[in-house]
Design an enzyme around this catalytic site. Structure first.
Site, short mmCIF file in Angstrom:
data_model
loop_
_atom_site.label_atom_id
_atom_site.label_comp_id
_atom_site.label_asym_id
_atom_site.label_seq_id
_atom_site.Cartn_x
_atom_site.Cartn_y
_atom_site.Cartn_z
N GLU A 166 -12.18 0.40 -9.85
CA GLU A 166 -11.73 -0.48 -10.94
C GLU A 166 -12.72 -0.54 -12.10
O GLU A 166 -12.31 -0.61 -13.26
CB GLU A 166 -11.46 -1.89 -10.40
CG GLU A 166 -10.19 -2.02 -9.59
CD GLU A 166 -10.32 -1.49 -8.19
OE1 GLU A 166 -9.28 -1.30 -7.52
OE2 GLU A 166 -11.46 -1.25 -7.74
N GLU A 215 0.83 -1.21 0.00
CA GLU A 215 0.00 0.00 0.00
C GLU A 215 0.86 1.26 0.00
O GLU A 215 0.55 2.24 -0.68
CB GLU A 215 -0.94 0.00 1.22
CG GLU A 215 -1.95 -1.12 1.25
CD GLU A 215 -3.02 -0.98 0.19
OE1 GLU A 215 -3.03 0.05 -0.51
OE2 GLU A 215 -3.82 -1.90 0.05
N THR A 273 -1.17 1.14 -10.91
CA THR A 273 -2.39 0.49 -10.42
C THR A 273 -3.21 1.42 -9.53
O THR A 273 -4.40 1.20 -9.34
CB THR A 273 -2.06 -0.80 -9.66
OG1 THR A 273 -3.24 -1.58 -9.47
CG2 THR A 273 -1.42 -0.50 -8.31
#
EC number: 3.2.1.113
Length: 948
Positions: free
Chosen positions: A405, A146, A491
Site C-alpha cells: 500500500e 479475498e 484494490t
C-alpha cells in the site's frame, strides 16, 4: 488506484460526458501537475531510473521464478523452506488461510503484472498453465472478499490484457476469452454468498458446495466487515460488462446500497463490522484502515469505471466526514461513529497507507503528502511499515507481510506531482526489500521489523501489487507496451479497461435505495484542483509540506514542533499537574486534564486511555502542559516495566472435587512474591469487600489467611495488593472485569506497579481473565470451600496433598502408558503455543494498564508490543511439530479475516462429571481412567517446559 486523476481540469466536465472525455481530462490533470514539480528537487537521471526499473524486474523474476520452481501449482510460496503452501497440508494459520483455495493463487494474481513488466511471453505461458491446471471446483472454504479481489480480479485483469495483446497482433492470437469464462464460472460460485435478507454477502463460501449445506462447512456466520461487503463492485460490474450477465453487478450494487443506507446519519461514517442479517453495526469504530479501507476506494473507483454519479456523491459525503473527524494531520485515527469527536484507539494499522493514493485520485494533495511523509518516517526508522504503530510512532504490531500500500501511494503521488523525492522513496523501498526481506527462495515476510526476523510466507499480493507499482514508478511511457492511463487499478492492482463504462450500459441501474434523486453540487467540486491554486507558483510546495514532518518520528510527537515551557510561574500560580502526582479520584485533577485538552477514552475491554487534542486545550500554554503530562505518563509507565518479561503462572484448583484437575493460566505481577523463586502459595479463596479492593477491606476476617479474589479496575494493581495484604490475605487473584475475556484469545496481563517502591508487597499476585476467573467464582458458589495453588508451574496431581493417585492406576499397565504417550493424538497435543503476557498498569479511572488491545475483530490480532497504553509484551509464535516452521498471526490484508492462530491454553482440563463419586471407587474402566490421567500428566509435563 486509477491512473485517472479526476473529472476535469480547469473547467467542469458535463455531468453526462462520455468517459473517454473524462479519462482524457483526468490524464491531463496529472500531466499538468507533473510539469510543475520538476524543479522541486534534483531530478533523477534517465539512466538511474532505468537501472532501478531493471532492478525491480530482477526482483520480480526472483520471486516469481522461485514460486514457479518450488511452489506451483500450490497457492503460495513458503520462501524459507522453499516449498508450496497447500491448504490442509500445512498447520492452519486460521482465517488468513481463507485466501487459499487450491487454485494456484499466486499465478493468477500475477498475470497482469507480467504484462505490465513487459514479460509477454511469460504471460502467454502463464495463461496456458492457468487454463490447463487450475480447478475452481475444490471442496474448500474460502473468503469471498479475498477470492474476489485476488482470483476473480486476477482473471479479469489477465483477460483485459490478453485481448489488448491479441489486438496488437503479436501475442495471444489463440486466445478466445478462456480467462473470462473461468471468471464467469467463479462469479457464479460466489453468488450464493449473497443469499441474505440484507444483500450483504456471507464472508465465506465453499467453492464446491456453496453455503449452508452440511458439507459446505460454512454459512453460519452473522458478521462481515464493511470492506468485505463493499469491495465487490469493480470486479462484479466488470464481469457483467464483459459478459452481458447483469446479475453480478446487480448483487454488488445491492450490497453497496445497503451499506450506504446503514451509515451513521449524524456523522456519515460506517463501522468496521456489520451483521449481514440485521444490518446492525457490530463494531462501531470507524477509520480508513483495516476493515473499511477498500469500501471508500471502490466508491470513488466505481464512479470512475462505471460513470454512476451516485457513487461519487456517496464517496464525497464519506470523505467530508473522514477529513472532519478521522484526519488529524498527519495522523488518521479511528473514531466512534456515534461520537466522532472521540478517538477509538491510539494506534494506526498499516493498511491506511493506501489512503494518500486515494486522496491523489480525489485531488486532495496536501493531506496526502502529509500522511505519506509520516509513514515514510516510520519506515525509515523500522525499515518497513509495522502492521500497526502508535500515535507516538512506537511499534504496536511488529509484523510486516510485505504489504504494497505504501508503494502504491508513492507511485500516485509521483504521478500527481512529478516530484523526484518520491523516486528516492521508491529507491529506499527497493533497497530495504533486497537487504532485509530477500532470501534464496524469494522474499520472506518480516515477523518482527525490530529484530529483522522472517516468517515463512510470501503472499500473492506481493507479486500482484508491489512490483507493479515499483516498476511503474520508474518507468517512462515508452517502457510500457500499452497506455496505463486506459485502465483503472482494483484494490489488488488488477487492471480493468475504462471503456467498460460505455459497454452494456443498459445493465447499470440507478440506485433506488439512495435518498438522493439528483446530485447536490454543493457537496463537492466537479473539477480537479487547478495546479496554480494547488501549487501556488512554488516548485517547493510539496517540500514545504513535508519539512515539518521530517523528524516527527524521532521526536515521538505527531504534532510537529513543540515548545518547551519555562519552569517559572507567576506569583501565586500553581505549577502544572505532573503525571507522578495525578490521582483519577481527584475531581480537581480531572478538571485540569480537561483544561489541558486531555480526554479519557473508555474502551470496550474496561480499560481507559488518555488522549490529548491540543486544539481542545484552553490555551496554548495548557496544550503544552497537556503534552508534557502525556509524555511524563508514558515515561512513568515505561520506567515501571521491568526489562525481563515474566512467564505465565498457574492457578490450580486442588480441593474436592477438582483435586488439581483444573489448571488456569494466570498472568504474573511485577511486584510481590516471585513464585518462580519461592515455594508455591496454597490456600482457600475468599472474595474481598469491596470487590475491587481499592480501599480498606470491610471483611478482613473473611480473607485472613486466605487468597483474596479481587476485581480489576478503578485503582492500581499495587494498591489492591496492599489492601488485601493489610487484611491478612496470603495471596491475591485479580479477575478481569471485562466480561468474556479469555486467555484463549488475548495475551495475558503482566501486572505492573504504581511507579513507587513496591517492596512492601510480600504476597503473590496473579491475574485471571474473566473466563478463567468465572471458573473459580462458579466453584465458590457451588462448593463454598475452594482451595487453590498459586505457582509458577502446575503441580502433578499425584503429589498434591489434596488427593493421591491410587497406586493401582499408576502401576497398572506401563506398556499402555507408553503407548498412550506415543500415540498420534498425544503427539498432536505436544504442539503447544507460547502464552504471551503483556504488562498493564491500572490507574483509577485513567488506567495506564496498558495491555495490548485485542480486537481488530475481523483483522488478525497478532500479539505484539505495547502501544501508548504502555503494555509490555513477549513476542509469540505458534510452535509446530516441525521446528523449521514458525507461523505467526498476521493481520489484515485490507481485508476482513478473524484473528488467526489465537493463543490456546494447551493444558485445558475439565471438571469431573460427577463430583460426588469417590476416587477410591472404580466407576469406569481402568484403561479409561489411565488414559485420562496420562492426558493430564502430559499437560503438566508441557507446563514444566514453560509451554503453556
Amino acid at each position: 488506484m486509477s491512473g485517472a486523476g479526476g473529472r476535469g481540469c480547469g473547467s467542469p466536465v458535463p455531468q453526462r460526458a462520455p468517459w473517454s472525455l473524462v479519462a482524457a481530462t483526468a490524464a491531463f490533470c496529472l500531466v499538468s501537475a507533473t510539469s510543475v514539480w520538476t524543479a522541486g528537487a534534483e531530478p533523477m537521471s534517465r539512466e538511474e531510473k532505468q537501472k532501478l526499473g531493471n532492478q525491480v524486474l530482477e526482483m520480480f523474476d526472483h520471486a516469481y521464478g522461485n514460486y514457479m520452481e518450488h511452489a506451483y501449482p500450490a497457492d503460495e510460496l513458503m520462501p524459507l523452506t522453499c516449498r508450496g503452501r497447500v491448504r490442509g497440508q500445512e498447520p492452519s494459520r486460521g482465517d488468513v488461510d481463507d485466501a487459499l483455495g487450491k487454485f494456484s493463487l499466486t499465478l493468477i494474481d500475477s498475470l497482469d503484472t507480467l504484462v505490465v513488466l513487459n514479460k509477454t511471453k511469460e504471460f502467454e505461458d502463464a495463461v496456458r498453465k492457468v487454463l490447463k491446471d487450475v480447478n475452481l471446483d475444490n471442496d474448500v472454504v474460502v473468503s469471498v472478499f479475498e477470492t474476489n479481489i485476488r482470483v476473480l480480479g486476477g482473471l479479469l485483469g489477465g483477460h483485459s490484457l490478453a485481448i489488448m495483446l491479441k489486438e496488437k497482433g503479436e501475442y495471444m492470437q489463440w486466445y478466445n476469452d478462456e480467462l473470462l469464462q473461468m471468471a464467469k464460472q467463479l462469479g457464479y460460485k460466489l453468488l450464493p454468498a449473497f443469499n441474505t435478507t440484507s444483500g450483504l454477502p456471507y464472508p465465506r463460501i465453499n467453492l464446491k458446495f456453496g453455503i449452508r449445506k452440511p458439507e459446505a462447512r460454512t454459512g453460519t456466520e452473522t458478521d462481515t466487515c464493511t470492506a468485505c461487503a463493499g469491495t465487490l463492485i469493480l470486479e462484479f460490474a466488470a464481469l457483467s460488462r464483459f459478459t452481458g450477465a447483469t446479475i453480478f453487478e446487480e448483487y454488488a450494487r445491492k450490497a453497496l446500497d445497503f451499506l450506504w443506507e446503514k451509515r451513521q446519519r449524524s456523522s456519515n461514517l460506517v463501522g468496521v463490522t456489520i451483521n449481514i442479517h440485521t444490518g446492525d453495526w457490530v463494531r462501531k469504530d470507524s477509520g480508513v484502515g483495516a476493515g473499511i479501507d477498500s469500501y471508500y476506494e471502490y466508491l470513488l473507483k466505481a464512479y470512475v469505471l462505471l460513470g454512476d454519479d451516485s457513487f461519487l456523491e456517496r464517496f464525497n459525503t464519506h470523505y467530508d466526514a473522514i477529513m472532519r473527524y478521522i484526519s488529524q494531520p498527519p495522523l488518521l485515527l479511528d473514531v466512534h461513529i456515534h461520537k466522532p469527536m472521540l478517538n477509538a484507539r491510539t494506534w494506526m494499522d498499516a493498511l491506511l497507507a493506501f489512503f494518500p493514493g486515494l486522496q491523489v485520485l480525489k485531488g486532495d494533495i496536501r493531506p496526502a503528502i502529509e500522511t505519506h511523509e509520516m509513514l515514510y518516517q516510520v519506515i525509515k526508522k523500522h525499515n518497513f511499515l509495522p502492521e500497526a504503530f502508535t500515535t507516538d510512532f512506537r511499534v504496536h504490531w511488529a509484523q510486516h507481510p510485505l504489504r504494497p500500500e505504501f508503494a502504491e501511494s508513492t507511485y500516485f503521488l509521483y504521478k500527481a506531482t512529478g516530484d523526484p523525492y518520491y523516486l528516492e522513496v521508491g529507491k529506499t523501498l527497493i533497497e530495504n526489500l533486497n537487504k532485509y526481506a530477500r532470501v534464496p527462495c524469494g522474499f520472506a515476510a518480516m515477523k518482527d521489523v525490530r529484530t529483522g526476523s522472517h516468517e515463512d510466507r510470501m503472499d500473492s499480493f506481493f507479486l500482484a501489487e508491489m512490483f507493479k507499482y515499483l516498476y511503474l514508478l520508474f518507468a517512462d511511457k515508452e517502457d510500457i507496451i500499452f497506455d496505463i492511463e486506459d485502465y483503472i487499478f482494483t484494490t489488488e492492482a488488477h487492471l480493468l479497461p475504462l471503456w467498460l463504462s460505455t459497454t452494456n450500459q443498459s445493465i447499470a441501474k440507478k440506485n433506488t435505495t439512495s435518498e438522493y434523486t439528483e446530485l447536490d453540487d454543493s457537496n463537492f467540486d466537479w473539477t480537479c484542483p487547478n495546479t496554480q491554486i494547488l501549487f501556488p507558483n512554488d516548485p517547493l510546495y510539496a517540500q514545504s509540506i513535508r519539512e515539518p514532518l521530517k523528524n516527527v518520528v524521532d521526536k515521538s510527537c505527531p504534532r510537529g514542533i513543540i515548545r518547551v515551557r519555562e519552569e517559572s510561574f507567576r506569583s501565586g500560580a500553581k505549577p502544572p499537574l505532573r503525571a507522578r502526582d495525578f490521582m483519577a479520584t481527584n475531581p480537581e485533577h480531572l478538571e485540569i486534564l480537561k483544561k489541558m485538552g486531555v480526554s479519557l477514552i473508555h474502551l470496550k475491554d474496561g480499560r481507559v486511555q488518555l488522549v490529548q487534542h491540543a486544539i481542545q486545550a484552553a490555551s496554548s500554554i495548557d496544550a503544552e502542559d497537556g503534552l508534557r503530562f502525556m509524555q511524563e505518563m508514558i515515561e512513568l509507565s515505561s520506567q515501571q516495566q521491568k526489562e525481563q518479561q515474566l512467564p505465565p503462572r498457574a492457578v490450580q484448583i486442588v480441593s474436592h472435587p477438582f483435586f488439581g484437575r483444573v489448571v488456569l493460566t494466570a498472568g504474573p505481577a511485577q511486584f510481590g512474591l516471585d513464585l518462580s523463586k519461592h515455594k508455591e502459595t496454597r490456600g482457600f479463596v475468599a472474595s474481598s469487600k469491596p470487590y475491587n479492593g481499592c480501599s480498606e477491606l470491610t471483611n478482613p476476617e473473611a480473607v485472613m489467611g486466605k487468597i483474596a479474589l479481587i476485581q480489576r479496575g478503578q485503582c492500581m494493581f499495587a494498591e489492591k495488593a496492599r489492601n488485601i495484604q493489610n487484611a491478612g490475605a496470603i495471596g491475591g487473584i485479580v479477575i478481569d472485569d471485562n466480561e468474556g475475556s479469555s486467555s484463549d484469545t488475548a495475551p495475558l496481563f503482566q501486572m505492573a506497579g504504581d511507579g513507587k517502591d513496591t517492596d512492601d508487597i510480600k504476597i503473590p499476585m496473579l491475574f485471571l481473565f474473566s473466563k478463567e476467573g468465572s471458573i473459580i467464582l462458579d466453584a465458590v458458589r457451588e462448593y463454598e470451600e475452594v482451595e487453590v495453588l498459586l505457582s509458577d508451574k502446575a503441580k502433578d496431581r499425584a503429589i498434591l496433598k489434596g488427593k493421591m493417585i491410587p497406586s493401582y492406576i499408576i502401576n497398572s499397565n506401563p506398556e499402555m502408558e507408553n503407548e498412550e504417550q506415543s500415540s498420534p493424538e498425544n503427539d498432536s497435543q505436544n504442539q503447544s503455543a507460547e502464552q504471551v503476557s503483556s504488562s498493564s498498569q491500572e490507574v483509577d479511572s485513567v488506567d495506564q494498564e496498558s495491555s495490548e488491545e485485542n480486537s481488530l475483530n475481523s483483522y488478525p490480532e497478532s500479539l505484539s508490543p505495547a502501544d501508548m497504553d504502555n503494555a509490555a509484551s513477549i513476542s509469540a509464535s505458534e510452535q509446530t511439530s516441525n521446528p523449521t516452521e514458525n507461523h505467526e498471526t498476521t493481520n489484515l490484508n485490507g481485508e476482513c479475516t478473524d484473528l488467526d492462530n489465537q493463543l490456546q491454553e494447551q493444558s485445558e482440563t475439565e471438571e469431573d462429571s460427577n463430583p460426588n463419586v469417590s476416587w477410591g471407587k472404580k466407576v469406569q474402566p481402568i484403561d479409561s481412567i489411565l488414559a485420562d490421567w496420562n492426558e493430564d500428566i502430559e499437560a503438566f509435563e508441557m507446563m514444566e517446559k514453560d509451554e503453556l
